[in-house]
Design an enzyme around this catalytic site. Structure first.
Site, PDB file in Angstrom:
ATOM      1  CD  GLN A  86      16.454   1.354  -0.384  1.00  0.00           C
ATOM      2  OE1 GLN A  86      17.044   2.361  -0.727  1.00  0.00           O
ATOM      3  NE2 GLN A  86      16.959   0.525   0.488  1.00  0.00           N
TER       4      GLN A  86
ATOM      5  CG  HIS B 238      -1.883   1.154   1.173  1.00  0.00           C
ATOM      6  ND1 HIS B 238      -2.237   1.867   2.279  1.00  0.00           N
ATOM      7  CD2 HIS B 238      -2.559   1.722   0.140  1.00  0.00           C
ATOM      8  CE1 HIS B 238      -3.089   2.821   1.937  1.00  0.00           C
ATOM      9  NE2 HIS B 238      -3.291   2.750   0.641  1.00  0.00           N
TER      10      HIS B 238
END
Length: 168
Positions: free
Chosen positions: A85, A19
């Protein structure tokens, strides 16, 4: 392009779902101020950092990764700073390569990415793929101004999310 593009995307299911909320804007405007302030003022459990494709190779537009979930242990930290990341970095690069973000603006824009990584997540590859897809989708939504007000109003009597659906 609007001064600020705000996007949202939810991709996947279960603990590995991604999300992401995005705020993209000119580094000389309010997004630049928010970006620098957030980087300079981490909070307990939330440590904003510059997103890199590889060590020493930040993605462009420069992207500030802000974790929504406080870090809960080594496995969660590794998924957040590793797989999520990498997914965000690759997805931003995809968005630039595909013109979702104009490559000519990549040096003058800044991106803030608020990223949810569930502490219960375990599958790094799925976390990576979902975040790569979600960041691109959020940037596309920000660029296109979606959802429309009509789409939002059409759904107002049927709110639902992965954590709650009324009447169930």
């Amino acid at each position: 392009m609007p001064d600020i593009q705000i996007g949202e995307s939810f991709v996947g299911a279960g603990a590995e779902a991604a999300h992401i909320n995005t705020v993209l804007g000119d580094r000389e405007g309010p997004v630049g101020t928010a970006w620098a302030t957030s980087l300079a003022m981490p909070r307990a459990g939330h440590i904003p950092f510059v997103t890199v494709l590889q060590p020493g190779l930040p993605v462009k537009p420069m992207t500030l990764f802000v974790n929504k979930a406080p870090i809960e242990g080594d496995d969660h930290a590794t998924l957040t700073w590793g797989a999520a990341q990498a997914g965000v970095a690759a997805g931003v690069a995809d968005a630039v390569a595909e013109g979702v973000v104009n490559p000519l603006d990549a040096n003058t824009m800044l991106l803030i990415a608020a990223v949810w990584v569930n502490p219960a997540a375990r599958d790094a590859e799925l976390v990576y793929r979902n975040n790569r897809t979600a960041i691109r989708a959020a940037l596309l939504a920000g660029r296109d101004g979606t959802p429309s007000v009509d789409d939002m109003l059409a759904a107002r009597d049927n709110p639902a999310n992965p954590f709650y659906t009324p009447g169930r």
